[in-house]
Write an enzyme that holds these catalytic residues in place. Structure first.
Site, short mmCIF file in Angstrom:
data_model
loop_
_atom_site.label_atom_id
_atom_site.label_comp_id
_atom_site.label_asym_id
_atom_site.label_seq_id
_atom_site.Cartn_x
_atom_site.Cartn_y
_atom_site.Cartn_z
N THR A 91 -48.47 87.92 48.62
CA THR A 91 -47.23 87.02 49.07
C THR A 91 -47.35 86.23 50.40
O THR A 91 -47.33 86.87 51.43
CB THR A 91 -46.06 87.88 49.26
OG1 THR A 91 -45.84 88.68 47.97
CG2 THR A 91 -44.62 86.93 49.23
N LYS A 165 -43.15 83.02 43.74
CA LYS A 165 -42.75 84.30 44.30
C LYS A 165 -41.90 84.36 45.33
O LYS A 165 -40.90 85.43 45.38
CB LYS A 165 -44.35 84.65 44.88
CG LYS A 165 -44.43 86.00 45.58
CD LYS A 165 -43.97 87.45 44.61
CE LYS A 165 -44.15 88.68 45.48
NZ LYS A 165 -43.74 89.82 44.49
N LYS A 234 -40.50 89.46 56.35
CA LYS A 234 -41.88 88.39 56.45
C LYS A 234 -41.41 87.47 55.15
O LYS A 234 -41.71 86.26 55.44
CB LYS A 234 -43.22 89.16 56.22
CG LYS A 234 -44.30 88.35 56.21
CD LYS A 234 -44.72 88.04 54.83
CE LYS A 234 -45.27 89.14 53.90
NZ LYS A 234 -45.84 88.97 52.76
#
Length: 286
Positions: A91, A165, A234
């Site tokens: 990711t 995503k 994050k």
């Protein structure tokens, strides 16, 4: 197929093991070499460097963040000059995906982030979101079949998969935020969390995300972390960067980020991202 796998955490280790089970010839590399031991015992080859792992047909990476990907690709003994097709399951931000696609050499590049927690990775039931040239995705498809239950193709622009995503992870966090707020309200008023979850998942909210994360919230099952809160923070930061780049207001994203920050500060970094519910309970004096 001769394939390398780089990044052997909870997700990556399970994915590499499923490649072995499917009969592929797998070379593995991890920054902490001890994580490769269970896989080499199962038949994988221990690569001496990222570049060594990328000498076959495909090299797959499953790493924590942009910095880790950059180090593996362009760092010492990186995979940038290797002949393998690079398939990134990490990711990462849209900007890095654009750079990886633009600077890919003979091997080519495919963005292929996955949806699913560690149990889904272990069972080979991940959902793969793939973007890149059709021919490159076709080459990687047997590997996707080994790790996942379905592959979604979202076009030739590699960053599109990463945008999907990040959008999906934001929606997971938005669902957790909504459930945590509702459960806190209900519990404060004398209704058990478990009762609320049963009613809502059996009527209006039967999707897997509500069932899976709702159970975690009911049981306070935040350790061991299936997905650590710092990685969730994050991802929300990467989503915010994309929102800034595309000039999209996302006010709920700001709330989610703040609750993740508060949870990490209060609970430590080894807690699941769904533990952001604790910030709401504290705010309600519970």
């Amino acid at each position: 197929m001769k394939v390398g796998f780089i990044g052997l955490g909870q997700m990556g280790g399970a994915m590499a093991r499923n490649l072995l089970k499917a009969g592929h010839e797998v070379s593995v590399w991890n920054r902490s070499a001890d994580k490769a031991a269970p896989l080499t015992e199962a038949g994988a080859r221990a690569a001496s460097s990222p570049a060594d792992a990328a000498q076959g047909e495909v090299v797959m990476t499953m790493l924590a963040d942009d910095r880790a990907v950059e180090a593996v690709v362009w760092g010492e003994d990186g995979i940038a000059a290797a002949p393998a097709l690079h398939v990134s399951h990490s990711t990462i931000g849209v900007a890095l995906a654009e750079r990886l696609a633009a600077e890919s050499r003979a091997g080519g590049y495919v963005s292929a982030p996955v949806f699913g927690r560690p149990p889904a990775a272990e069972a080979g039931k991940l959902f793969v979101v793939a973007a890149g040239e059709d021919a490159a995705i076709d080459r990687a498809q047997p590997l996707f079949d080994a790790i996942g239950q379905r592959t979604f193709r979202v076009g030739e622009r590699a960053p599109a998969a990463n945008l999907v995503k990040l959008s999906g992870n934001f929606m997971i966090m938005a669902a957790v935020e909504a459930m945590a707020e509702a459960m806190t309200l209900a519990e404060r008023g004398g209704v058990a969390r478990a009762a609320l979850l049963e009613i809502l998942t059996e009527t209006l909210f039967g999707a897997p995300v509500y069932r899976t994360y709702g159970e975690l919230l009911v049981r306070d099952e935040f350790r061991p972390a299936g997905f650590p809160a710092p990685l969730g923070l994050k991802d929300m930061t990467l989503a915010d960067a994309a929102a800034t780049a595309y000039r999209v207001p996302m006010p709920l994203l700001g709330i989610v980020r703040d609750h993740l920050r508060g949870t990490i500060a209060a609970e430590g970094e080894d807690i699941d991202w769904s533990a952001m519910a604790l910030a709401l309970r504290r705010g309600a004096g519970m």
